[in-house]
Design a protein around this motif. Structure first.
Motif, PDB file in Angstrom:
ATOM      1  N   TRP A 166       0.828  -1.206   0.000  1.00 48.01           N
ATOM      2  CA  TRP A 166       0.000   0.000   0.000  1.00 48.01           C
ATOM      3  C   TRP A 166       0.862   1.256   0.000  1.00 48.01           C
ATOM      4  CZ3 TRP A 166      -0.843   4.173   3.291  1.00 48.01           C
ATOM      5  CH2 TRP A 166      -1.994   4.933   3.037  1.00 48.01           C
ATOM      6  N   ALA A 167       1.891   1.274   0.843  1.00 51.27           N
ATOM      7  CA  ALA A 167       2.778   2.438   0.900  1.00 51.27           C
ATOM      8  C   ALA A 167       3.528   2.625  -0.406  1.00 51.27           C
ATOM      9  CB  ALA A 167       3.768   2.272   2.057  1.00 51.27           C
ATOM     10  N   ALA A 168       4.031   1.538  -0.971  1.00 54.51           N
ATOM     11  CA  ALA A 168       4.769   1.627  -2.230  1.00 54.51           C
ATOM     12  C   ALA A 168       3.876   2.120  -3.361  1.00 54.51           C
ATOM     13  CB  ALA A 168       5.355   0.259  -2.588  1.00 54.51           C
ATOM     14  N   ASP A 169       2.639   1.673  -3.373  1.00 49.04           N
ATOM     15  CA  ASP A 169       1.710   2.102  -4.422  1.00 49.04           C
ATOM     16  C   ASP A 169       1.473   3.604  -4.358  1.00 49.04           C
ATOM     17  OD1 ASP A 169      -0.149   1.343  -6.593  1.00 49.04           O
ATOM     18  OD2 ASP A 169      -1.693   2.026  -5.194  1.00 49.04           O
ATOM     19  N   ARG A 170       1.319   4.143  -3.165  1.00 50.77           N
ATOM     20  CA  ARG A 170       1.122   5.583  -3.015  1.00 50.77           C
ATOM     21  C   ARG A 170       2.372   6.360  -3.429  1.00 50.77           C
ATOM     22  NH1 ARG A 170      -3.114   7.700  -0.720  1.00 50.77           N
ATOM     23  NH2 ARG A 170      -1.934   9.560  -0.050  1.00 50.77           N
ATOM     24  N   ILE A 171       3.520   5.850  -3.045  1.00 51.77           N
ATOM     25  CA  ILE A 171       4.765   6.525  -3.393  1.00 51.77           C
ATOM     26  C   ILE A 171       4.990   6.513  -4.904  1.00 51.77           C
ATOM     27  CG2 ILE A 171       7.282   6.309  -3.223  1.00 51.77           C
ATOM     28  CD1 ILE A 171       6.799   5.362  -0.298  1.00 51.77           C
ATOM     29  N   LEU A 172       4.742   5.374  -5.532  1.00 52.50           N
ATOM     30  CA  LEU A 172       4.920   5.276  -6.981  1.00 52.50           C
ATOM     31  C   LEU A 172       3.935   6.167  -7.730  1.00 52.50           C
ATOM     32  CD1 LEU A 172       5.474   1.425  -7.262  1.00 52.50           C
ATOM     33  CD2 LEU A 172       7.149   3.189  -7.824  1.00 52.50           C
ATOM     34  N   ALA A 173       2.765   6.399  -7.114  1.00 56.70           N
ATOM     35  CA  ALA A 173       1.760   7.256  -7.738  1.00 56.70           C
ATOM     36  C   ALA A 173       2.037   8.734  -7.501  1.00 56.70           C
ATOM     37  CB  ALA A 173       0.376   6.891  -7.222  1.00 56.70           C
ATOM     38  N   GLY A 174       3.080   9.039  -6.724  1.00 58.63           N
ATOM     39  CA  GLY A 174       3.453  10.429  -6.503  1.00 58.63           C
ATOM     40  C   GLY A 174       2.808  11.093  -5.309  1.00 58.63           C
ATOM     41  N   HIS A 175       2.154  10.323  -4.450  1.00 59.43           N
ATOM     42  CA  HIS A 175       1.539  10.894  -3.257  1.00 59.43           C
ATOM     43  C   HIS A 175       2.607  11.132  -2.181  1.00 59.43           C
ATOM     44  CE1 HIS A 175      -2.474  10.326  -4.804  1.00 59.43           C
ATOM     45  NE2 HIS A 175      -2.218   9.046  -5.051  1.00 59.43           N
ATOM     46  N   PRO A 176       2.316  11.981  -1.196  1.00 60.99           N
ATOM     47  CA  PRO A 176       3.249  12.174  -0.081  1.00 60.99           C
ATOM     48  C   PRO A 176       3.469  10.870   0.669  1.00 60.99           C
ATOM     49  CG  PRO A 176       1.582  13.908  -0.120  1.00 60.99           C
ATOM     50  CD  PRO A 176       1.147  12.884  -1.111  1.00 60.99           C
ATOM     51  N   ASP A 177       4.623  10.757   1.293  1.00 63.40           N
ATOM     52  CA  ASP A 177       4.940   9.535   2.028  1.00 63.40           C
ATOM     53  C   ASP A 177       3.903   9.258   3.112  1.00 63.40           C
ATOM     54  OD1 ASP A 177       7.156   9.305   0.509  1.00 63.40           O
ATOM     55  OD2 ASP A 177       8.555   9.097   2.173  1.00 63.40           O
ATOM     56  N   PRO A 178       3.347   8.053   3.133  1.00 63.05           N
ATOM     57  CA  PRO A 178       2.453   7.692   4.234  1.00 63.05           C
ATOM     58  C   PRO A 178       3.269   7.361   5.470  1.00 63.05           C
ATOM     59  CG  PRO A 178       2.750   5.820   2.780  1.00 63.05           C
ATOM     60  CD  PRO A 178       3.499   6.963   2.157  1.00 63.05           C
ATOM     61  N   THR A 179       2.641   7.365   6.610  1.00 63.81           N
ATOM     62  CA  THR A 179       3.312   6.930   7.837  1.00 63.81           C
ATOM     63  C   THR A 179       3.161   5.420   7.977  1.00 63.81           C
ATOM     64  OG1 THR A 179       1.330   7.175   9.208  1.00 63.81           O
ATOM     65  CG2 THR A 179       2.740   9.130   8.922  1.00 63.81           C
ATOM     66  N   SER A 180       3.969   4.844   8.853  1.00 60.54           N
ATOM     67  CA  SER A 180       3.853   3.407   9.120  1.00 60.54           C
ATOM     68  C   SER A 180       2.465   3.066   9.637  1.00 60.54           C
ATOM     69  CB  SER A 180       4.910   2.971  10.140  1.00 60.54           C
ATOM     70  OG  SER A 180       6.209   3.101   9.630  1.00 60.54           O
ATOM     71  N   ALA A 181       1.929   3.927  10.510  1.00 67.94           N
ATOM     72  CA  ALA A 181       0.599   3.674  11.076  1.00 67.94           C
ATOM     73  C   ALA A 181      -0.466   3.680   9.987  1.00 67.94           C
ATOM     74  CB  ALA A 181       0.283   4.726  12.132  1.00 67.94           C
TER      75      ALA A 181
END
Length: 286
Positions: free
Chosen positions: A86-101
């Motif tokens: 989920w985190a990688a998908d957001r990062i690859l899509a150009g969204h701000p870094d999500p938190t671990s939580a």
């Protein structure tokens, strides 16, 4: 995929991992929690099962506890793998870094499906182990079992390559995730596969090989009974390098797996990866 192209993919993926530390953090968290679960249930259960005077009820209870511990550790691995996806998908899509939580919370929304996938994974692993067997002392049977189980394991690995991303990113159940993963892989790369992406070579050269050398050297010194302190230090350093290498390799492969999944769905470039790079990441027989 040529080694040069594989190196470029590894460089880009490793760059993402270094830039977005949350990805490695989630992998480390998952490894720690899963290890604790295995230790809490496995150590006492192993002590009971290894005791010569263990009663049958105690042995059954210990075996049950060990089984539950292994399942919970497997499920933990799946939940954190989903968080990484989920985190990688957001990062690859150009969204701000999500938190671990945030990543863990997103994965936990699919806990039921991940629980089913963990059970399927354990069942397949045990079936493959049973198929390998020991050959009953017959070398030919042992080799045949090993070859057949290895072929099934490779086919299963390719067919389920995108199972966790499908569950967490598209909200499907475990059975549908297997079907979707196999269908996408077949549609994009076919069934005549002769190789897949090589992302762990640099990590192996930097961590795994030195770790093995140090571990072996340390064990040799310990067995000889000389320079024990040095042997312990070398063995500990080797184990540490192997653990770090394993964590880094898992992170890199998880991130690139998400990019492959999105490419398999859309046929377009994903993040820093071009469509040509992703298409060539799996080598097929022509």
């Amino acid at each position: 995929m040529a080694w040069r192209e594989g190196g470029e993919l590894a460089r880009k993926t490793w760059g993402l991992v270094k830039e977005h530390r949350v990805l490695l953090s989630l992998v480390v968290q998952g490894a720690v929690v899963a290890t604790v679960m295995l230790a809490v249930g496995g150590i006492p259960a192993g002590a009971v099962l290894s005791a010569d005077d263990a009663s049958t009820p105690a042995a059954i209870a210990a075996a049950t506890i060990a089984l539950v511990a292994v399942y919970l550790a497997t499920l933990t691995g799946m939940v954190f793998a989903g968080a990484v996806a989920w985190a990688a998908d957001r990062i690859l899509a150009g969204h701000p870094d999500p938190t671990s939580a945030e990543a863990r919370s997103a994965a936990m929304q699919h806990l039921g499906a991940l629980a089913g996938w963990a059970a399927i994974t354990m069942a397949v692993g045990w079936l493959l182990s049973a198929l390998r067997g020991d050959g009953g002392g017959n070398a030919f049977v042992a080799i045949l079992r090993l070859v057949v189980s290895a072929a099934i394991a490779v086919t299963w690995a390719f067919a389920t390559l995108f199972a966790v991303p499908a569950i967490v990113l598209d909200g499907v159940g475990p059975i549908e995730a297997i079907k979707r993963s196999a269908r996408l892989f077949k549609e994009r790369w076919g069934t005549e596969v002769s190789g897949t992406f090589r992302l762990g070579v640099r990590i192996s050269l930097l961590f795994v090989l030195p770790g093995l050398v140090l571990l072996v050297a340390g064990v040799v010194l310990l067995l000889n009974g000389e320079v024990v302190a040095l042997g312990v230090a070398l063995a500990a350093a080797g184990v540490a390098l192997l653990i770090v290498g394993g964590l880094l390799s898992s992170t890199v492969r998880a991130v690139f797996g998400v990019a492959m999944y999105r490419y398999a769905e859309q046929g377009e470039s994903v993040g820093v990866f071009s469509a040509a790079e992703l298409a060539g990441a799996v080598r097929t027989r022509r």
